[in-house]
Design a protein around this motif. Structure first.
Motif, PDB file in Angstrom:
ATOM      1  N   ARG A 159       0.831  -1.209   0.000  1.00 50.97           N
ATOM      2  CA  ARG A 159       0.000   0.000   0.000  1.00 50.97           C
ATOM      3  C   ARG A 159       0.862   1.253   0.000  1.00 50.97           C
ATOM      4  O   ARG A 159       0.576   2.204  -0.727  1.00 50.97           O
ATOM      5  CB  ARG A 159      -0.923  -0.001   1.221  1.00 50.97           C
ATOM      6  CG  ARG A 159      -2.056  -0.995   1.124  1.00 50.97           C
ATOM      7  CD  ARG A 159      -2.904  -0.930   2.370  1.00 50.97           C
ATOM      8  NE  ARG A 159      -3.999  -1.893   2.339  1.00 50.97           N
ATOM      9  CZ  ARG A 159      -4.815  -2.095   3.350  1.00 50.97           C
ATOM     10  NH1 ARG A 159      -4.674  -1.408   4.482  1.00 50.97           N
ATOM     11  NH2 ARG A 159      -5.785  -2.989   3.245  1.00 50.97           N
TER      12      ARG A 159
ATOM     13  N   CYS B 132      -4.790  -0.249  -5.565  1.00 50.70           N
ATOM     14  CA  CYS B 132      -4.723  -1.330  -4.582  1.00 50.70           C
ATOM     15  C   CYS B 132      -5.998  -2.173  -4.612  1.00 50.70           C
ATOM     16  O   CYS B 132      -5.934  -3.403  -4.572  1.00 50.70           O
ATOM     17  CB  CYS B 132      -4.498  -0.764  -3.184  1.00 50.70           C
ATOM     18  SG  CYS B 132      -2.838  -0.128  -2.956  1.00 50.70           S
TER      19      CYS B 132
ATOM     20  N   ASP C 215      -6.826  -6.696  -2.016  1.00 47.53           N
ATOM     21  CA  ASP C 215      -6.924  -5.721  -0.938  1.00 47.53           C
ATOM     22  C   ASP C 215      -8.367  -5.269  -0.789  1.00 47.53           C
ATOM     23  O   ASP C 215      -8.897  -4.584  -1.648  1.00 47.53           O
ATOM     24  CB  ASP C 215      -6.017  -4.526  -1.250  1.00 47.53           C
ATOM     25  CG  ASP C 215      -5.519  -3.854   0.008  1.00 47.53           C
ATOM     26  OD1 ASP C 215      -6.134  -4.035   1.068  1.00 47.53           O
ATOM     27  OD2 ASP C 215      -4.510  -3.145  -0.082  1.00 47.53           O
TER      28      ASP C 215
ATOM     29  N   TRP D  23      -9.773   3.575   3.918  1.00 50.05           N
ATOM     30  CA  TRP D  23      -8.587   4.045   3.203  1.00 50.05           C
ATOM     31  C   TRP D  23      -8.300   5.507   3.536  1.00 50.05           C
ATOM     32  O   TRP D  23      -7.162   5.886   3.770  1.00 50.05           O
ATOM     33  CB  TRP D  23      -8.781   3.876   1.699  1.00 50.05           C
ATOM     34  CG  TRP D  23      -7.606   4.281   0.865  1.00 50.05           C
ATOM     35  CD1 TRP D  23      -7.468   5.454   0.184  1.00 50.05           C
ATOM     36  CD2 TRP D  23      -6.409   3.539   0.617  1.00 50.05           C
ATOM     37  NE1 TRP D  23      -6.268   5.485  -0.466  1.00 50.05           N
ATOM     38  CE2 TRP D  23      -5.601   4.314  -0.227  1.00 50.05           C
ATOM     39  CE3 TRP D  23      -5.975   2.282   1.013  1.00 50.05           C
ATOM     40  CZ2 TRP D  23      -4.366   3.869  -0.681  1.00 50.05           C
ATOM     41  CZ3 TRP D  23      -4.726   1.848   0.568  1.00 50.05           C
ATOM     42  CH2 TRP D  23      -3.941   2.648  -0.267  1.00 50.05           C
TER      43      TRP D  23
END
Length: 160
Positions: A99, A142, A148, A155
């Protein structure tokens, strides 16, 4: 030259003397005569890829926002090799590393896009939009990778 693959994209990292993107410094080195080789964004230093991504006023501002957002003590870097070395030694989990790499790759891509828009299409991208674009595009890269499953809300709050 090194390649880093993550989130269905690859970022080509050049050695400092093999930088290929057309920064003013590289264009001058290739024999192109330019009236001014200062950074387009800050007019302070000679424009190089490393300056645009790591030490330009705008880059420093964006990096600062990203440091706060990801909530880890990311040091300051002069170039991609320093960033990669730090990233490889960082003790985050593999998911966190993926990430963070996606976020920094997106940051770099957005800064270079902003520089190009500033040069070729002034007004197309606004400085105020850069941070939000980094969060949006890094999330999409991602998430679209398929492994993910973080929500958009999560996020925005805690990407790592």
């Amino acid at each position: 030259m090194a390649w880093m693959n993550s989130c269905h994209f690859a970022i080509r990292i050049e050695e400092p003397d093999g930088e290929k993107l057309p920064s003013h410094l590289n264009l001058l080195a290739r024999g192109l005569k330019l009236n001014d080789i200062r950074c387009l964004l800050c007019s302070y230093r000679v424009e190089s890829l490393n300056h645009t991504l790591f030490s330009c006023e705008i880059a420093l501002e964006i990096w600062s926002m990203v440091r706060i957002w990801v909530d880890i003590p990311i040091p300051f870097f002069e170039n991609w090799l320093e960033w990669l070395s730090w990233h490889q030694g960082w003790t985050g989990s593999s998911r966190q590393k993926m990430r963070l790499y996606a976020i920094v790759a997106t940051l770099s891509w957005i800064l270079w896009r902003y520089r190009n828009a500033f040069l070729f299409d002034p007004g197309k991208m606004k400085k105020q939009e850069l941070y939000d674009l980094i969060r949006l595009y890094s999330y999409n890269w991602c998430k679209d990778r398929g492994k993910d499953c973080i929500s958009w809300t999560d996020w925005l709050i805690k990407p790592l």
